[in-house]
Every structure is written in C-alpha cells, then in structure tokens.
Design a protein around this motif. Structure first.
Motif, PDB file in Angstrom:
ATOM      1  N   SER A  79      -7.776  -2.896  -4.585  1.00 13.23           N
ATOM      2  CA  SER A  79      -6.871  -2.425  -3.526  1.00 13.23           C
ATOM      3  C   SER A  79      -6.413  -0.994  -3.807  1.00 13.23           C
ATOM      4  CB  SER A  79      -5.643  -3.332  -3.425  1.00 13.23           C
ATOM      5  OG  SER A  79      -6.000  -4.652  -3.097  1.00 13.23           O
ATOM      6  N   ILE A  80      -6.053  -0.738  -5.053  1.00  4.74           N
ATOM      7  CA  ILE A  80      -5.599   0.600  -5.431  1.00  4.74           C
ATOM      8  C   ILE A  80      -6.702   1.620  -5.161  1.00  4.74           C
ATOM      9  CG2 ILE A  80      -4.937   2.058  -7.392  1.00  4.74           C
ATOM     10  CD1 ILE A  80      -3.509  -0.466  -8.550  1.00  4.74           C
ATOM     11  N   ALA A  81      -7.939   1.270  -5.525  1.00  2.00           N
ATOM     12  CA  ALA A  81      -9.070   2.176  -5.293  1.00  2.00           C
ATOM     13  C   ALA A  81      -9.284   2.417  -3.796  1.00  2.00           C
ATOM     14  CB  ALA A  81     -10.332   1.601  -5.919  1.00  2.00           C
ATOM     15  N   ASP A  86      -4.526   7.945 -11.588  1.00  2.34           N
ATOM     16  CA  ASP A  86      -4.744   6.541 -11.926  1.00  2.34           C
ATOM     17  C   ASP A  86      -3.413   5.811 -11.983  1.00  2.34           C
ATOM     18  OD1 ASP A  86      -7.602   6.660 -12.290  1.00  2.34           O
ATOM     19  OD2 ASP A  86      -7.215   7.781 -14.136  1.00  2.34           O
ATOM     20  N   ILE A  87      -3.484   4.523 -11.726  1.00  4.55           N
ATOM     21  CA  ILE A  87      -2.263   3.725 -11.768  1.00  4.55           C
ATOM     22  C   ILE A  87      -2.601   2.322 -12.255  1.00  4.55           C
ATOM     23  CG2 ILE A  87      -2.498   3.094  -9.326  1.00  4.55           C
ATOM     24  CD1 ILE A  87       0.547   3.052  -9.186  1.00  4.55           C
ATOM     25  N   ASN A 109       0.817  -1.206   0.000  1.00  6.04           N
ATOM     26  CA  ASN A 109       0.000   0.000   0.000  1.00  6.04           C
ATOM     27  C   ASN A 109       0.858   1.267   0.000  1.00  6.04           C
ATOM     28  OD1 ASN A 109      -2.437  -1.600   0.185  1.00  6.04           O
ATOM     29  ND2 ASN A 109      -1.721  -2.094   2.221  1.00  6.04           N
ATOM     30  N   ALA A 110       2.048   1.189   0.584  1.00  9.47           N
ATOM     31  CA  ALA A 110       2.994   2.297   0.499  1.00  9.47           C
ATOM     32  C   ALA A 110       3.558   2.411  -0.918  1.00  9.47           C
ATOM     33  CB  ALA A 110       4.122   2.113   1.508  1.00  9.47           C
ATOM     34  N   VAL A 111       3.713   1.281  -1.598  1.00  7.56           N
ATOM     35  CA  VAL A 111       4.134   1.298  -3.006  1.00  7.56           C
ATOM     36  C   VAL A 111       3.078   2.021  -3.840  1.00  7.56           C
ATOM     37  CG1 VAL A 111       4.623  -0.105  -5.045  1.00  7.56           C
ATOM     38  CG2 VAL A 111       5.495  -0.817  -2.816  1.00  7.56           C
ATOM     39  N   ILE A 112       1.804   1.670  -3.607  1.00  3.17           N
ATOM     40  CA  ILE A 112       0.705   2.304  -4.344  1.00  3.17           C
ATOM     41  C   ILE A 112       0.700   3.815  -4.114  1.00  3.17           C
ATOM     42  CG2 ILE A 112      -1.814   2.485  -4.497  1.00  3.17           C
ATOM     43  CD1 ILE A 112      -1.906  -0.549  -3.833  1.00  3.17           C
TER      44      ILE A 112
END
Length: 314
Positions: free
Chosen positions: A280-282, A293-294, A62-65
């Motif tokens: 997860s990204i959302a 966006d990613i 989540n820190a990567v995101i």
C-alpha cells in the motif's frame, strides 16, 4: 480523560459505532469522555490531528502515509483499521458500453479533479492490463458524477462507492440491479482506507487511553456489524433529520464492501497484514509522486488492539 475525536464527514450510518460507544457508555467505562465532531473529508481528519486540534479521528490511512513521509514527527498513527478495502470504484451502467474493466479502453471516464479514485486510476489500469493513454478522463463535478453517467455523457465514473450508492438510490434507480461496481480493492489496487487514528501525543502520553478508545470502538463495531438496524437507529437518535432506512443500507453496503473481507477473517476487525501495508505504501508513493521510505509501524500500530477473539466476525 477527555478526548476530542473528529469524523471524516457529516454524521452518517458509517459513524454509528462511535456514537454507539458513546451512547451505551463504552467510552465512559474506559474512563474516557469523548467529544465527537463532524468532519470535512478523510484527509482533513489527518491535518486536524496534526494541528493539535483533535486527539483522534476517523480518516484515511493513505493520508497518514502521505504525511508520514513528509512530517513523520507529526503524522498520526492508525490504531484500528475499519475499512479493510478502499471505497474507490469504477461505476458503469449494466446496459452501458463497458462490460468489464478492459472495456474502459477507448472510453470516456468521468472523475472529479484531484479525487483519490482519479489519482489511483493509473494503479487500477496497470493491475487490469489497460493502456491508460487509451482512456479519456473527463473532469466532472462531484455532485454530477452519477447524472453524467446515467445521461451517457461518460461511459464510466470513478466514484467513492459509499456515497454514490446512496446517491443512485436518491435518483430513483437501483444501485445493485442497474449498475456494475468495479471496486479498486477487488481489482488489484491493494490499499487500505479509513480507520481510527490517534495523535502521537496521545499515543506517547496516554497509551491506556488509546487502548480504551480502541476497545470501546471495537465493541460497538461488532454490535453494528451484527445488527446494522441498531446502528442506523443510533444515528437517527443523534441526527433526527437523517433517513434511517437509507443509513441502514449505507451500513450494509460498507460492511459487505469495505469492512469485512477474507483478510479480516484472518487478522480480525481493526487489524492489517503487514506485507499488504508495505505494498500500500509503495502504491501511494507512486500515485502521489512521493519520495522516501517509511516503516509500517510509523503509520499503523497493532499494540492497542483487543484480543483476536473479540475482533472476530463470523
């Protein structure tokens, strides 16, 4: 080839696969000389890699995101997802006033300021159908979470379960018999957590080294999952002051609650489900108020995983 790898925290049983890969020569068999250093937090792993101080690390997806949204050219890439489920949990006493998640309404819930479990609590209340405005969040010191719950100062605590589980044992109570754990991942918060990540520089310039690193860690992971006592023994030989029996319990807990899941039965150790990663990204974007966006491939690559049969756990 030398590789500097940072852990997420001080040496514990949950790092045994890295030390086993080193001690048993799995890294050297891949032509790698891996230096393993202690960490200062899952999110710090990401910043250490982004700074160029480390080539790889054990840290939070989540820190990567979060960093991929703001600094995509520097953010590391997860290449082996170790924690299939997040370690955030709601901890309550079995004989306390909260019988299920909906019972949090109208109660006092302890959470350290800025903790991941606290930031993601709105996602949990949404999934559980709770009006968050009916829950009183009480700011508590991280080292007092369990004590405040036990004393009745709060009705529930938002905890990092892998840490709280051992803390409760240290307080002379039974974390399984005396408490209920409502893990975020089991309660609708569909995110990943810690895994093996590498710098973009290592990925671009030395892809074979990344492949060898992942292969060695996976080999040790399978061994530790099948024999947690061997993992605890490796950690004891590395850090003589640790309690070997407690670290075995930590490994057992991590395997059962964080690592092996229904999903890993399909995608194997280290793998992810792309649709779930998109969700997860959302979730992370909403929890941290992030824009942009990613694409999933910007934060996770399955290209370096060993074949599925080598990553399958019965």
């Amino acid at each position: 080839m030398p590789i500097k790898l940072t852990l997420d925290w001080k040496i514990q049983g949950i790092h045994s696969w890295f030390y086993m890969a080193k001690e048993k020569g799995y890294f050297s068999q891949e032509g790698l000389d891996v230096q393993i250093d202690q960490g200062e937090g899952s999110a710090v792993t990401v910043t250490r890699i982004m700074s160029g101080a480390y080539d790889a690390g054990f840290g939070d997806m989540n820190a990567v995101i979060q960093n991929a949204l703001s600094k995509p050219e520097l953010a590391p890439v997860m290449v082996y997802q170790i924690y299939n489920q997040p370690p955030s949990s709601v901890l309550v006493k079995k004989d306390g006033p909260v019988g299920d998640l909906k019972g949090l309404a109208g109660k006092k819930v302890g959470s350290p300021a800025g903790s991941a479990a606290g930031r993601l609590f709105p996602a949990l209340t949404s999934a559980a159908g709770i009006d968050p405005s009916t829950v009183e969040i009480v700011n508590v010191a991280p080292n007092l979470q369990e004590q405040m719950l036990i004393r009745g100062n709060v009705d529930a605590s938002l905890v990092f379960n892998l840490t709280s589980y051992l803390n409760i044992i240290g307080l002379g109570l039974d974390p399984d018999k005396d408490f209920n754990w409502y893990n975020y991942g089991d309660s609708g918060v569909d995110i990943y957590s810690n895994g093996l990540m590498v710098s973009r520089k290592l990925l671009d310039e030395h892809p074979q080294a990344v492949r060898g690193l992942v292969k060695a860690v996976n080999r040790a992971m399978v061994e530790v999952i099948n024999d947690p006592a061997a993992g605890a023994a490796i950690i004891k030989s590395t850090e003589p002051l640790i309690n070997e029996a407690l670290e075995k319990r930590r490994i057992d807990f991590a395997v059962k609650n964080l690592i092996v899941s229904e999903e890993t039965g399909k995608v194997g150790l280290g793998g992810i489900d792309e649709a779930r990663l998109l969700r997860s990204i959302a979730t992370i974007k909403a929890a941290y108020g992030l824009e942009g966006d990613i694409a999933p491939e910007r934060v996770f690559s399955a290209d370096y995983l060993p074949p599925l049969p080598e990553r399958t756990i019965e």
